[in-house]
Motif scaffolding. Structure first.
Motif, short mmCIF file in Angstrom:
data_model
loop_
_atom_site.label_atom_id
_atom_site.label_comp_id
_atom_site.label_asym_id
_atom_site.label_seq_id
_atom_site.Cartn_x
_atom_site.Cartn_y
_atom_site.Cartn_z
N MET A 286 0.85 -1.22 -0.08
CA MET A 286 -0.03 0.00 0.14
C MET A 286 1.07 1.05 0.22
O MET A 286 2.11 1.25 0.68
CB MET A 286 -0.95 0.07 1.35
CG MET A 286 -1.96 1.00 1.23
SD MET A 286 -3.10 0.88 2.67
CE MET A 286 -4.27 2.04 2.53
N ARG A 287 0.33 2.26 -0.80
CA ARG A 287 1.35 3.38 -0.51
C ARG A 287 1.54 4.04 0.47
O ARG A 287 0.54 4.13 1.17
CB ARG A 287 0.81 4.49 -1.63
CG ARG A 287 1.46 5.82 -2.04
CD ARG A 287 1.10 6.53 -3.05
NE ARG A 287 -0.14 7.15 -2.81
CZ ARG A 287 -0.41 8.57 -2.54
NH1 ARG A 287 0.58 9.36 -2.69
NH2 ARG A 287 -1.49 9.03 -2.37
N GLY A 288 2.70 4.31 0.88
CA GLY A 288 3.04 5.09 2.27
C GLY A 288 3.32 3.86 3.26
O GLY A 288 3.66 4.31 4.52
N ALA A 289 3.29 2.44 2.97
CA ALA A 289 3.62 1.36 3.98
C ALA A 289 5.19 1.13 4.01
O ALA A 289 5.50 0.20 3.47
CB ALA A 289 3.08 0.21 3.48
N ARG A 290 5.88 2.41 4.66
CA ARG A 290 7.12 2.23 4.71
C ARG A 290 7.85 1.67 6.05
O ARG A 290 9.07 1.50 5.87
CB ARG A 290 7.78 3.66 4.57
CG ARG A 290 7.16 4.51 5.71
CD ARG A 290 7.71 6.02 5.78
NE ARG A 290 7.28 6.77 6.95
CZ ARG A 290 6.25 6.89 7.67
NH1 ARG A 290 5.20 6.67 7.22
NH2 ARG A 290 6.42 7.43 8.80
N THR A 291 7.12 1.10 6.84
CA THR A 291 7.66 0.64 8.16
C THR A 291 6.99 -0.89 8.31
O THR A 291 5.92 -0.97 7.44
CB THR A 291 7.37 1.44 9.34
OG1 THR A 291 6.08 1.82 9.39
CG2 THR A 291 8.16 2.62 9.38
N MET A 292 7.73 -1.60 8.91
CA MET A 292 7.21 -3.13 8.95
C MET A 292 7.77 -3.73 10.37
O MET A 292 8.67 -3.20 11.15
CB MET A 292 7.52 -3.85 7.76
CG MET A 292 9.46 -4.13 7.83
SD MET A 292 9.86 -5.09 6.58
CE MET A 292 9.24 -6.68 7.46
N GLU A 293 7.25 -4.87 10.41
CA GLU A 293 7.56 -5.78 11.54
C GLU A 293 7.57 -6.97 11.28
O GLU A 293 6.62 -7.35 10.41
CB GLU A 293 6.94 -5.66 12.84
CG GLU A 293 7.24 -6.38 14.22
CD GLU A 293 8.80 -6.53 14.31
OE1 GLU A 293 9.73 -6.71 13.46
OE2 GLU A 293 9.23 -5.72 15.43
N ILE A 294 8.23 -7.97 11.62
CA ILE A 294 8.02 -9.64 11.29
C ILE A 294 8.11 -10.45 12.84
O ILE A 294 8.37 -10.14 13.70
CB ILE A 294 9.20 -10.09 10.39
CG1 ILE A 294 8.85 -11.40 9.72
CG2 ILE A 294 10.50 -10.07 11.14
CD1 ILE A 294 9.81 -11.99 8.63
N ASP A 295 6.85 -11.51 12.36
CA ASP A 295 6.90 -12.30 13.47
C ASP A 295 7.96 -13.52 13.13
O ASP A 295 7.51 -14.31 12.32
CB ASP A 295 5.55 -12.94 13.62
CG ASP A 295 5.16 -13.81 14.88
OD1 ASP A 295 6.05 -14.68 15.12
OD2 ASP A 295 4.17 -13.81 15.33
N LEU A 296 8.86 -13.73 14.02
CA LEU A 296 9.97 -15.06 13.67
C LEU A 296 9.61 -16.23 13.59
O LEU A 296 10.07 -17.15 13.22
CB LEU A 296 11.30 -14.47 14.18
CG LEU A 296 11.83 -13.17 13.82
CD1 LEU A 296 13.18 -12.96 14.63
CD2 LEU A 296 12.21 -13.33 12.37
N THR A 297 8.30 -16.31 14.53
CA THR A 297 7.76 -17.68 14.75
C THR A 297 7.13 -18.02 13.58
O THR A 297 7.06 -19.15 13.02
CB THR A 297 7.20 -17.72 15.94
OG1 THR A 297 7.77 -17.37 16.97
CG2 THR A 297 6.36 -19.11 16.10
#
Length: 332
Positions: A286-297
């Motif tokens: 989505m435009r503007g979706a510049r940050t993130m996180e990941i669930d390593l499990t």
């Protein structure tokens, strides 16, 4: 038998990049609310996702998208970090140069500590038990005690920092945006010990780490990811990513690195070997979706954005349409 093992190994190496291209949006949770947003942070102990939202931090159940609570009283909220042994969380507030310490169970605000101008990203270092903020305009890092929230000292970084990571062994690595460098910090001594250029990767923002192979992934604003050897203190290679990156992550379980880009893409890179990397996908987000996180499990990726109105004359950014802020979940 050795020949069969080699064939199986080759098959697995081919399968990993192919699987990476299957990342897609599986859920969109409309959270709404006013204000911009910045970093996402996953509370792995409490299974909650924290999202910085201008004057507060939103706390969301990543399994359902349900809002669980909010931490109020911030002014341009940026980053979130967790100190589990102390039972505390920390959130930076860039406009008033403070760090808010809160109770991880109740979300109650416990203390606000003055850090430095433009405190932005923040991290917890397990080797020292300290919190480190990245102060962009001040070109420094403020060091806080995770138990008391007290300011312990300031590290002169010699340039404007963006994101930082802990190697877990007493060393920190921080992107220096205005110099296109990475600096290594001795967390206990609170001083810079090394620095190196990552050009042609320019204006690095997001940063991730592969602690097994000692590799750093710097997402740069010129559409490039610079991959460094943390032990050798040098750039190994670069790969192309989308534009407007502001966060990167590495998943040791899948051997995948990610860059979330403001142009509405998630670049997925496979670590073929510590010195060879292949871009295996640019997933539409989505435009503007510049940050993130990941669930390593679960290997699920989370990012967030909103819908925008027309760009007003003389303005750098278009206005966010009210009530459109959403959390996106991507899975394979």
């Amino acid at each position: 038998m050795p020949r069969l093992s080699l064939l199986l190994g080759a098959t697995l190496m081919l399968a990993a990049p192919a699987a990476a291209q299957n990342y897609t949006i599986t859920h969109t949770y409309k959270l709404g609310g006013d204000g911009g947003w910045d970093y996402l942070a996953l509370d792995t102990a409490g299974h909650r996702l924290f999202i910085a939202r201008q004057d507060r931090v939103m706390v969301v159940d990543p399994a359902t998208g349900k809002l669980l609570g909010e931490i109020p009283g911030l002014n341009r909220a940026h980053g979130i970090a967790f100190a589990y042994a102390a039972g505390h969380g920390f959130a930076t507030s860039g406009a008033d140069s403070t760090v808010t310490m809160f109770d991880l169970k109740t979300l109650q605000v416990l203390k606000r500590t003055k850090a430095a101008i433009d405190d932005d990203a923040v991290l917890f270092d397990p080797a020292t038990g300290h919190i480190f903020t990245m102060n962009g305009d001040a070109k420094s890092s403020s060091v806080l005690d995770a138990q008391s929230g007290a300011l312990l000292g300031t590290i002169d970084l010699g340039g404007g920092p963006e994101f930082g990571v802990s190697a877990g062994d007493g060393k920190l690595y921080i992107n220096i945006e205005d110099a296109s460098e990475v600096v290594e910090v001795d967390a206990a001594a609170m001083k810079v010990t090394r620095r190196w250029s990552i050009k042609p990767c320019e204006s690095p923002s997001g940063l991730a780490i592969d602690r097994v192979h000692h590799r750093l992934f710097s997402g740069c604003r010129n559409g490039t990811m610079g991959i460094s050897d943390a032990e050798g203190g040098k750039l190994v290679t670069t790969v192309p990513i989308g534009r407007g990156v502001d966060a990167c992550r590495f998943d040791e379980g899948s051997g995948l690195a990610f860059a979330s880009n403001g142009d509405g893409t998630l670049t997925v890179i496979h670590e073929d070997s510590p010195d060879k990397y292949t871009v295996v996908g640019n997933v539409t987000t989505m435009r503007g979706a510049r940050t993130m996180e990941i669930d390593l499990t679960t290997h699920r990726v989370f990012t967030a954005s909103a819908e925008f109105g027309p760009l007003p004359a003389g303005q750098r950014r278009p206005p966010v349409l009210p009530g459109t802020f959403a959390l996106l979940e991507l899975d394979r």
